[in-house]
Design a protein around this motif. Structure first.
Motif, mmCIF file in Angstrom:
data_model
loop_
_atom_site.group_PDB
_atom_site.id
_atom_site.type_symbol
_atom_site.label_atom_id
_atom_site.label_comp_id
_atom_site.label_asym_id
_atom_site.label_seq_id
_atom_site.Cartn_x
_atom_site.Cartn_y
_atom_site.Cartn_z
ATOM 1 N N LYS A 250 -5.065 -9.658 -3.245
ATOM 2 C CA LYS A 250 -4.313 -8.437 -3.521
ATOM 3 C C LYS A 250 -5.125 -7.504 -4.427
ATOM 4 C CE LYS A 250 -0.348 -9.538 -1.508
ATOM 5 N NZ LYS A 250 0.259 -8.737 -0.426
ATOM 6 N N VAL A 251 -5.064 -6.212 -4.130
ATOM 7 C CA VAL A 251 -5.683 -5.181 -4.975
ATOM 8 C C VAL A 251 -4.548 -4.419 -5.650
ATOM 9 C CG1 VAL A 251 -7.151 -3.137 -5.032
ATOM 10 C CG2 VAL A 251 -7.684 -5.002 -3.454
ATOM 11 N N THR A 252 -4.534 -4.431 -6.986
ATOM 12 C CA THR A 252 -3.447 -3.813 -7.752
ATOM 13 C C THR A 252 -4.011 -2.840 -8.767
ATOM 14 O OG1 THR A 252 -3.470 -5.633 -9.355
ATOM 15 C CG2 THR A 252 -1.973 -5.842 -7.474
ATOM 16 N N LEU A 253 -3.104 -2.089 -9.405
ATOM 17 C CA LEU A 253 -3.473 -1.149 -10.455
ATOM 18 C C LEU A 253 -3.390 -1.859 -11.796
ATOM 19 C CD1 LEU A 253 -4.167 1.848 -11.088
ATOM 20 C CD2 LEU A 253 -1.736 2.234 -11.376
ATOM 21 N N VAL A 254 -4.404 -1.677 -12.635
ATOM 22 C CA VAL A 254 -4.434 -2.314 -13.953
ATOM 23 C C VAL A 254 -3.171 -1.934 -14.729
ATOM 24 C CG1 VAL A 254 -5.671 -2.449 -16.145
ATOM 25 C CG2 VAL A 254 -6.947 -2.367 -14.001
ATOM 26 N N ASP A 255 -2.516 -2.926 -15.319
ATOM 27 C CA ASP A 255 -1.299 -2.785 -16.133
ATOM 28 C C ASP A 255 -0.049 -2.496 -15.315
ATOM 29 O OD1 ASP A 255 -2.807 -3.231 -18.388
ATOM 30 O OD2 ASP A 255 -3.114 -1.101 -18.806
ATOM 31 N N TYR A 288 -6.794 5.379 -10.179
ATOM 32 C CA TYR A 288 -5.620 6.191 -9.861
ATOM 33 C C TYR A 288 -5.016 6.656 -11.178
ATOM 34 C CZ TYR A 288 -0.966 7.461 -8.152
ATOM 35 O OH TYR A 288 0.203 8.127 -7.864
ATOM 36 N N ARG A 289 -5.079 7.956 -11.448
ATOM 37 C CA ARG A 289 -4.593 8.539 -12.707
ATOM 38 C C ARG A 289 -5.224 7.863 -13.911
ATOM 39 N NH1 ARG A 289 1.948 9.204 -11.576
ATOM 40 N NH2 ARG A 289 1.768 10.528 -9.720
ATOM 41 N N GLY A 290 -6.490 7.510 -13.806
ATOM 42 C CA GLY A 290 -7.208 6.903 -14.917
ATOM 43 C C GLY A 290 -7.159 5.401 -14.959
ATOM 44 N N GLY A 291 -6.268 4.760 -14.186
ATOM 45 C CA GLY A 291 -6.172 3.298 -14.158
ATOM 46 C C GLY A 291 -6.986 2.729 -13.013
ATOM 47 N N VAL A 295 -8.918 -6.592 -8.497
ATOM 48 C CA VAL A 295 -8.498 -7.864 -7.906
ATOM 49 C C VAL A 295 -8.287 -8.807 -9.084
ATOM 50 C CG1 VAL A 295 -9.121 -9.789 -6.411
ATOM 51 C CG2 VAL A 295 -9.746 -7.458 -5.765
ATOM 52 N N GLY A 296 -7.057 -9.301 -9.255
ATOM 53 C CA GLY A 296 -6.710 -10.068 -10.439
ATOM 54 C C GLY A 296 -7.671 -11.204 -10.742
#
Length: 312
Positions: A250-255, A288-291, A295-296
């Protein structure tokens, strides 16, 4: 430090000193330093995993709090709707009122006095009626402010491995890829790639996997490759996941771990809104918007060589 010292048996140290009296001690010191670094790296990775676990739990708690607030508001609305309207009770009618004797003045029942009566009893009765009417309920507590979750968390972004690439049978500027994303069968993807990307079989890429499948010039495309494109020329690169990634990661946004939609509603235009803020920053990191996109436990997604460019 004692654990590191125990890794080296005295016989090993003696053997190294016999083989190379000049550099044997430096070799032993190198081994000790390497063992210390490996141990610190393992501790750091364990700390990062614990931090990611806490972030996921925090996201779940936020959702639970939001659901409880909604249930509380619904219960308040239901109680207000079920509450009976305020009304004043009138005395029960008598079954058979006796007729007054001839010439006598008829007694007026206490509960039927006209509103214009100024008697003390009438005033007290009106006061009791006013006290029986419930006071308007106070407004409920103001909802707590909750930080909005970025819309990018609705995207199901995953790591995939390109198994093969071929030209589109009808459109010369389109390419067809078979991509393994960790499912039982690979997915077919139609994309616009430059001719120098034809030899990318075996490469890792990032794909949008919950976009509705659609036909592109007769070929059904079941996902979208995320590409980095230079605005000044026609240079196009695949957005690359971090080293050590595997198909299906999974690819996610940090935080913001979030939970993606099962399928993006085509009419809502979620991808069209999000892609305008997906960029590769000056360090080559997808953001994305600085984040950053990550990949965890493995790292951030990057462009191979491009910087300050959009992702499409």
């Amino acid at each position: 430090m004692e654990d590191v010292e125990n890794l080296f048996h005295p016989s090993l140290e003696n053997t190294l000193m016999k083989l190379d009296p000049e550099d044997g001690r430096q070799i032993l010191e190198y081994f000790r330093t390497h063992a210390l670094l490996s141990r610190e790296k393992a501790l750091l990775q364990a700390s990062v995993r614990e931090q990611k676990k806490l972030l996921v739990e925090n996201g779940k708690l936020k959702k639970d709090i939001e659901q409880l607030k909604e249930q509380l508001q619904e219960n308040q609305h239901r109680r207000r709707a079920k509450a009976p309207p305020p009304r004043c009770l009138s005395p029960a009618p008598s079954t058979a009122a006796p007729q007054p004797p001839a010439g006598a003045t008829a007694a007026v029942p206490t509960g039927c006095l006209p509103p214009s009566s100024t008697s003390q009893e009438s005033k007290e009765r009106r006061g009791r009626r006013r006290r029986a009417c419930p006071a308007p309920s106070a407004p409920g507590p103001a909802p707590l402010w909750v930080e909005p979750t970025p819309e990018v968390t609705r995207l199901d972004l995953r790591v995939g491995r390109i198994l093969n690439t071929r030209r589109h049978p009808v459109a010369g500027n389109l390419w067809v890829q078979e991509v393994d994303i960790g499912e039982a069968e690979p997915r077919t993807v139609v994309s616009t790639l430059a001719s120098d990307l034809e030899e990318l079989s075996g490469s890792l890429a990032v794909l949008l996997c919950n976009q509705k499948a659609c036909k592109v010039r007769g070929v059904v495309s079941q996902a979208r490759l995320l590409l980095c494109s230079a605005p000044s020329d026609d240079t196009v690169e695949l957005l690359a996941p971090p080293t050590g990634s595997a198909p299906g990661d999974k690819v996610t946004l940090v935080d913001y771990p979030g939970q993606p939609d099962r399928q993006l509603p085509p009419r809502q235009g979620v991808w069209e809104r999000v892609r305008g803020e997906l960029r590769v920053n000056a360090r080559g990191v997808a953001s994305y918007r600085g984040g950053g996109l990550q990949v965890g436990g493995k790292g951030l997604c990057r462009a191979p060589s491009l910087t300050n460019c959009p992702i499409r």
